[in-house]
Design a protein around this motif. Structure first.
Motif, short mmCIF file in Angstrom:
data_model
loop_
_atom_site.label_atom_id
_atom_site.label_comp_id
_atom_site.label_asym_id
_atom_site.label_seq_id
_atom_site.Cartn_x
_atom_site.Cartn_y
_atom_site.Cartn_z
N CYS A 519 -37.41 30.21 -94.11
CA CYS A 519 -36.20 30.11 -92.72
C CYS A 519 -36.42 31.32 -92.05
O CYS A 519 -35.89 31.21 -90.69
CB CYS A 519 -34.89 29.55 -93.29
SG CYS A 519 -34.87 28.58 -94.51
N CYS A 522 -37.08 32.96 -88.35
CA CYS A 522 -36.50 32.57 -86.66
C CYS A 522 -35.16 32.35 -86.95
O CYS A 522 -34.43 33.21 -86.49
CB CYS A 522 -36.57 30.69 -86.66
SG CYS A 522 -38.17 30.63 -87.01
N HIS A 523 -34.07 32.33 -88.14
CA HIS A 523 -32.88 32.61 -88.84
C HIS A 523 -32.92 33.92 -88.19
O HIS A 523 -33.58 34.54 -89.55
CB HIS A 523 -32.37 31.24 -89.65
CG HIS A 523 -32.19 30.45 -88.85
ND1 HIS A 523 -31.65 30.24 -88.07
CD2 HIS A 523 -33.23 29.30 -88.93
CE1 HIS A 523 -31.84 28.65 -87.90
NE2 HIS A 523 -32.80 27.84 -88.18
C1 HEC Z 1 -39.37 28.53 -85.91
C2 HEC Z 1 -38.64 28.05 -86.23
C3 HEC Z 1 -37.23 28.07 -87.22
C4 HEC Z 1 -37.43 28.41 -88.58
C5 HEC Z 1 -38.64 28.61 -89.36
C6 HEC Z 1 -36.12 27.36 -89.14
N1 HEC Z 1 -35.49 27.10 -87.88
FE1 HEC Z 1 -33.63 26.67 -88.60
N2 HEC Z 1 -33.30 26.29 -86.79
C7 HEC Z 1 -34.48 26.92 -84.80
C8 HEC Z 1 -34.21 26.99 -84.23
C9 HEC Z 1 -34.30 26.92 -83.08
C10 HEC Z 1 -32.46 26.51 -84.64
C11 HEC Z 1 -31.08 26.07 -83.02
C12 HEC Z 1 -32.34 25.24 -82.44
C13 HEC Z 1 -31.74 23.33 -83.23
O1 HEC Z 1 -30.84 23.18 -83.60
O2 HEC Z 1 -32.67 22.55 -83.31
C14 HEC Z 1 -32.66 26.29 -85.94
C15 HEC Z 1 -31.34 25.29 -86.18
C16 HEC Z 1 -30.93 24.90 -87.68
C17 HEC Z 1 -29.86 24.91 -88.27
C18 HEC Z 1 -29.05 24.13 -87.29
C19 HEC Z 1 -28.06 24.45 -86.86
C20 HEC Z 1 -27.11 24.31 -86.21
O3 HEC Z 1 -26.14 25.02 -85.51
O4 HEC Z 1 -25.80 23.30 -87.11
C21 HEC Z 1 -29.47 24.65 -89.71
C22 HEC Z 1 -29.11 24.26 -90.58
C23 HEC Z 1 -31.12 25.71 -89.77
N3 HEC Z 1 -31.70 25.34 -88.26
C24 HEC Z 1 -31.89 25.40 -91.06
C25 HEC Z 1 -33.07 26.13 -91.17
C26 HEC Z 1 -33.41 26.09 -92.41
C27 HEC Z 1 -32.61 26.21 -93.87
C28 HEC Z 1 -35.11 26.63 -92.23
C29 HEC Z 1 -35.68 26.76 -93.68
C30 HEC Z 1 -36.03 25.63 -94.06
C31 HEC Z 1 -34.66 27.00 -91.31
N4 HEC Z 1 -33.88 26.25 -90.39
C32 HEC Z 1 -36.35 27.12 -90.38
C33 HEC Z 1 -35.57 27.23 -85.89
C34 HEC Z 1 -36.62 27.48 -87.15
#
Ligand code: HEC
Ligand code: HEC
Length: 614
Positions: A519, A522-523
């Protein structure tokens, strides 16, 4: 022995004369059932007096305590439901009996000379009784009474000249509040009873002076005791029986606590004022004063002058006119009342408003009874105001469902400016699992097609891309990551991100490794596994916790939230639109932190109405 005692008492008090006066009054033409209405009225008034005093011992007249005390009387106090039920239905019985009494008096011609003054006493009693009903209806301080009384005083305030002054004195200010309640209470338990007793004494004294109005061809005479006394007693007992039946079967209703801020309550006066209300509708607008003043004023005037028409017209003709007038009055009022009920039943906005009001009532009664809920010390008004399911949902409908949905319910049309996630059970275990298993599900997609031509960041579908490039299919891995992310929402508000990241136990937490590996490209989450790249996704530290949500809802442009988006792509901040309580209610609603609604409940153990989920 007893006889001696009687003589002794009589020589000191003269009671025998009184008893003689009371019971041995001759009735020309003999006792009749149709003379019972007056006595039944006095009897019902006695019931009101006794139950009223009993209610006074538990009722607490202030806008913060009134509803709670009435709730207590109705649902907790031994026999409280019965006492209040008698009083509630007794007030309606008084209005009905008054009408019957009046019709009987007019038919018998008992309003005519030499009984004019007594007729006027009767009119005074009528007004006092209506005053009782009006003031009493407000006392529970529930939605129904609050809005009904508001409608009624609005009508009164239209009286030419003195109307506004009366309104101001009675309401105790410009708007309804605690002052209104205490004033109505003072009128209800102090002024009106005194007036009623006064007028009633005058009424009965004059009645005794002139006696009943016997039919023209009446023969002979009978004493009041025993037959007429028996009839009168039977009538009063029957009234009591009917009241007891309604108290037991229906119970006095209690609506949700009064909420002066609610805008959609379907306000209606009590049924006996409904005809006036309906009449008003007919004169809506410019001629409103005709409905509020001219017509009611003319009716009262005719009633007052009725005994005097004998002097102007032939006696029989005057009597005929009086009967016609009273019949058309009762008939017209009846017609208008039925029409009012029918119109409401056909009016979709009334039906919808009533349904909402009934739901609120159900919710309030359930919360008041629930061990975890109860009536807040700040007053019953906060019962629903501090309820996420009521207040939080109302805010959601007003402010959020234009873009978001809640369990699929949304107001966002196809051309909504943006689309947010479904907010139900936000960041709960299942929600996170569903989201990570399929971030491209429509429930989770955030689209931002605002102004035409405006460039939209590709970053928005970050999670969809993540799913396409990697995703997590392995069930065990998914379990681990869901568990880890769900626990982020339990981080206490006073723990900083540094403290959290520095905790040596964190590394041992289930799912830690997978989280860091998957995760944090990006996060961010503090300095954990930070890649030092440009931030392109929200921080996941304390994700889903109340403090995270508060920030997100108030200021999504904060760094670590959605600062990486352009402003037209981002959810607007609500910092200056929500009171602290409203914000808290929304957050608790999203986090499922509220008392659920049971399938079925009774507001009171064992007895009374059963409320079902729908
Ligand atoms: C490629 C980049 C990327 C990766 C890797 C990634 N995310 Fe995200 N994530 C994003 C982006 C950009 C957003 C905001 C846009 C959206 O909500 O789609 C987001 C949104 C989220 C949200 C929603 C946040 C909200 O505002 O409610 C969650 C929960 C989340 N990610 C969890 C995870 C978790 C857990 C992982 C690992 C398993 C992960 N993400 C991996 C890019 C990523
Ligand atoms: C104008 C449309 C719009 C309105 C109105 C709106 N939101 Fe959002 N909301 C979004 C979008 C779009 C996102 C995705 C993140 C972003 O772009 O800022 C979002 C994100 C969120 C998130 C973060 C989790 C997620 O779904 O990504 C929460 C929580 C949230 N909104 C709650 C609310 C609440 C509560 C309200 C009402 C007070 C509200 N929103 C009103 C558009 C809106």
């Amino acid at each position: 022995m007893l006889k001696n005692l009687g003589t002794w008492l009589d020589s000191r008090t003269g009671y025998k004369h009184l008893v003689h006066e009371a019971l041995e009054e001759p009735i020309p033409g003999g006792a009749r059932w149709r003379y019972v209405f007056g006595s039944a009225l006095s009897g019902t008034f006695m019931i009101q007096l006794v139950t009223g005093v009993l209610l006074m011992t538990s009722y607490s007249p202030s806008s913060s305590t009134a509803w709670g005390s009435v709730w207590y009387i109705t649902y907790k106090m031994d026999w409280g439901w019965f006492i209040r039920g008698l009083h509630h239905f007794g007030s309606q019985a008084m209005v009905i009996l008054l009408l019957l009494h009046m019709v009987q008096v007019v038919l018998a011609g008992a309003y005519r000379g030499p009984r004019e003054v007594n007729w006027w006493f009767g009119m005074l009693l009528l007004f006092v009784t209506l005053g009782f009903s009006l003031t009493g209806y407000l006392l529970p301080w529930d939605q129904k009474g609050f809005w009904a009384t508001k409608v009624a005083t609005k009508i009164a305030s239209g009286a030419p000249g003195i109307g506004p002054a009366i309104e101001k004195v009675v309401v105790g200010g410009d708007d309804y509040g605690n002052q209104t309640l205490t004033r109505f209470y003072g009128l209800h338990v102090g002024v009106l009873p005194a007036l009623l007793v006064l007028f009633l004494v005058g009424h009965i004294a004059l009645f005794r002076k002139h006696g009943v109005t016997a039919p023209a061809k009446a023969q002979g005479s009978e004493k009041f005791w025993p037959k007429q006394v028996f009839y009168d007693t039977v009538a009063t007992v029957v009234v009591f029986g009917v009241l007891a039946y309604f108290a037991w079967k229906e119970g006095a209703p209690l609506d949700a606590p009064a909420d002066p801020g609610s805008s959609n309550y379907p306000a209606r006066p009590e049924w006996y004022f409904l005809s006036l209300f309906q009449l008003l509708k007919k004169f809506d607008g410019r001629y409103e004063f005709v409905g509020t003043q001219v017509v009611p004023g003319a009716i009262v005037l005719v009633l007052l002058l009725m005994p005097l028409f004998d002097k102007l017209l032939p006696r029989r003709f005057a009597h005929f006119l009086a009967c016609m007038f009273v019949f058309s009055l009762v008939g017209g009022a009846g017609y208008l009342t039925i029409e009012a009920f029918r119109e409401d039943a056909r009016d979709p906005s009334f039906v919808a408003g009533r349904k909402l009001a009934d739901d609120a009532t159900k919710r309030a009664l359930m919360l008041a009874k629930d061990r975890r809920g109860g009536i807040p010390p700040t007053g019953a008004g906060d019962l629903l105001n501090h309820d996420p399911l009521t207040r939080g949902m109302a805010i959601l409908e007003q402010k959020c469902l234009g873009c978001h949905s809640y369990e699929g319910k949304t107001q966002a049309g196809p051309d909504a400016p943006m689309r947010g996630f479904d907010l139900a059970h936000f960041a709960s275990n299942e929600w996170i699992r569903e989201f990570l298993a399929d971030p491209s599900h429509p429930k989770f997609t955030a689209r931002v097609p605002t102004a035409p031509g405006a460039k939209t960041s590709k970053r928005l579908d970050g999670m969809v891309k993540w799913q396409e490039s990697r995703g997590i299919d392995d069930k065990n891995e998914l379990d681990q990551i869901v568990s880890f992310v769900a626990r982020l929402g339990e981080i206490p508000a006073d723990v900083t991100v540094e403290e959290w990241a520095a905790n040596p136990n964190l590394k041992n937490q289930w799912g830690y490794k997978i989280f860091v590996e998957n995760c944090l490209q990006c996060h961010t989450a503090g300095n954990l596994g930070s890649r030092g790249k440009e931030v392109s996704a929200p921080s996941l530290f304390a994700y889903g916790s109340p403090q995270w949500l508060a920030k997100m809802i108030k200021n999504p442009e904060t760094k670590g939230y959605y600062a990486f988006l352009k402003s037209h792509e981002r959810m607007p901040g609500f910092a200056d639109q929500l009171t602290p309580n409203d914000l808290e209610m929304v957050i608790r609603l999203l986090r499922d932190d509220f008392i659920g609604m049971p399938e079925k409940f009774t507001p009171q153990g064992g007895r009374g109405r059963v409320y079902t989920a729908d």
